[in-house]
Scaffold this motif. Structure first.
Motif, PDB file in Angstrom:
ATOM      1  N   ALA A   1       4.451   2.897  84.099  1.00 50.94           N
ATOM      2  CA  ALA A   1       4.044   1.508  84.309  1.00 50.94           C
ATOM      3  C   ALA A   1       4.365   1.038  85.722  1.00 50.94           C
ATOM      4  O   ALA A   1       5.242   1.574  86.393  1.00 50.94           O
ATOM      5  CB  ALA A   1       4.752   0.602  83.313  1.00 50.94           C
TER       6      ALA A   1
ATOM      7  N   TYR B   1      12.576  -0.294  77.924  1.00 48.09           N
ATOM      8  CA  TYR B   1      11.347  -0.990  78.328  1.00 48.09           C
ATOM      9  C   TYR B   1      11.360  -2.372  77.701  1.00 48.09           C
ATOM     10  O   TYR B   1      11.210  -2.517  76.491  1.00 48.09           O
ATOM     11  CB  TYR B   1      10.104  -0.215  77.885  1.00 48.09           C
TER      12      TYR B   1
ATOM     13  N   THR C   1       5.268  -6.827  83.223  1.00 51.35           N
ATOM     14  CA  THR C   1       4.499  -5.592  83.349  1.00 51.35           C
ATOM     15  C   THR C   1       3.172  -5.907  84.011  1.00 51.35           C
ATOM     16  O   THR C   1       2.406  -6.731  83.504  1.00 51.35           O
ATOM     17  CB  THR C   1       4.267  -4.944  81.974  1.00 51.35           C
TER      18      THR C   1
ATOM     19  N   LYS D   1       0.448  -0.863  82.338  1.00 55.90           N
ATOM     20  CA  LYS D   1       1.076   0.298  81.688  1.00 55.90           C
ATOM     21  C   LYS D   1      -0.056   1.178  81.182  1.00 55.90           C
ATOM     22  O   LYS D   1      -0.981   0.701  80.533  1.00 55.90           O
ATOM     23  CB  LYS D   1       1.976  -0.167  80.543  1.00 55.90           C
TER      24      LYS D   1
ATOM     25  N   ASN E   1       8.422   5.012  82.118  1.00 56.64           N
ATOM     26  CA  ASN E   1       7.633   4.113  81.272  1.00 56.64           C
ATOM     27  C   ASN E   1       6.152   4.116  81.621  1.00 56.64           C
ATOM     28  O   ASN E   1       5.379   3.381  81.008  1.00 56.64           O
ATOM     29  CB  ASN E   1       8.180   2.683  81.347  1.00 56.64           C
TER      30      ASN E   1
END
Length: 200
Positions: free
Chosen positions: A56, A23, A69, A72, A54
Motif C-alpha cells: 500500500a 495495518y 490509505t 492498497k 501491506n
C-alpha cells in the motif's frame, strides 16, 4: 516512522507504533515495514509512505499525524520506492521487480516496466525489461525515471517517451538503494557508502 529534530539531534515517534506492526488507519495508525516517504506535492500537509508488507501507499497528515490509505493493491507487493510527477501529481513506485504508475485522481495502478514475478536484467522496451529488486526512483526529465536497481548493481533509465529501459554506465556501485538529485549532482546511497556524480 520516527522524527529527527536536527536542532537537538533527538528522535521521537512521528507516526505508527514502535515494535507493533500491522495495518490500521486513524490517529493510532499502524504500518508493516514502511519504506520510503515523500511530501505530497498536491497536498503539502500530507506525507506519502510506501508500506512494504501491506502492499500500500499510506498517508500521514503532518499536523495530526493521522494515518490513512492512498491506495492498497495486490499489484504493489513488496513496494519500496516512491516519487511523484510534478505536472500530473501521479505517483511512481517500485514494487517486487517492476515499476508502477498510480494515478493521483483515480488511484488506478498500472504496470509501467519490468515483470513483477520475474527478476532479471534486460534493457529493452518497457514491458519486456527486467529488474532485480529496484529500490529508489526519481524523475530526471519529463517522463524519464532513474531507478536504483539494487541486486543488479545498476542505475537504469526508464524512458516513457521512447518506450525504452537502458543502463546508465557508472562505476563503483554496490547495492544502490537511494537517490538524490540536487545542485547538478546525483547522490547514490549504497550498501556502505554514498557516491556523488557530477551531472553537468
Amino acid at each position: 516512522m520516527r522524527l529527527i529534530d536536527r536542532t537537538t539531534n533527538k528522535t521521537s515517534v512521528f507516526s505508527g507504533q514502535c515494535q507493533s506492526g500491522g495495518y490500521q488507519d486513524g490517529p493510532t495508525g499502524q504500518f508493516s515495514k514502511p519504506h520510503s516517504v515523500v511530501i505530497d506535492e498536491r497536498d503539502m500537509n500530507q506525507l506519502l509512505i510506501t508500506d512494504h508488507l501491506n502492499a500500500a501507499v499510506r498517508t500521514v497528515n503532518v499536523k495530526s499525524q493521522a494515518v490513512g490509505t492512498f491506495v492498497k493493491s495486490d499489484s504493489l507487493q513488496y513496494i519500496r520506492g516512491i516519487t511523484q510527477e510534478e505536472k500530473s501529481g501521479d505517483l511512481y513506485v517500485t514494487a517486487d521487480n517492476a515499476v508502477y504508475r498510480i494515478t493521483y485522481t483515480q488511484r488506478t495502478v498500472t504496470l509501467i516496466s519490468g515483470s513483477p514475478r520475474s527478476p532479471g536484467y534486460r534493457d529493452s522496451p518497457l514491458l519486456d525489461s527486467r529488474f532485480n529488486n529496484p529500490e529508489a526512483l526519481i524523475f530526471i526529465a519529463l517522463h524519464v525515471l532513474l531507478i536504483a536497481d539494487y541486486n543488479n548493481n545498476k542505475l537504469r533509465l526508464v524512458d516513457m517517451n521512447s518506450d525504452k529501459v537502458t543502463t546508465l554506465h557508472v562505476t563503483s556501485l554496490n547495492y544502490p538503494a537511494s537517490l538524490l538529485l540536487t545542485n547538478n549532482s546525483l547522490y547514490v546511497g549504497q550498501q556502505n557508502k554514498i557516491t556523488q556524480y557530477n551531472c553537468e
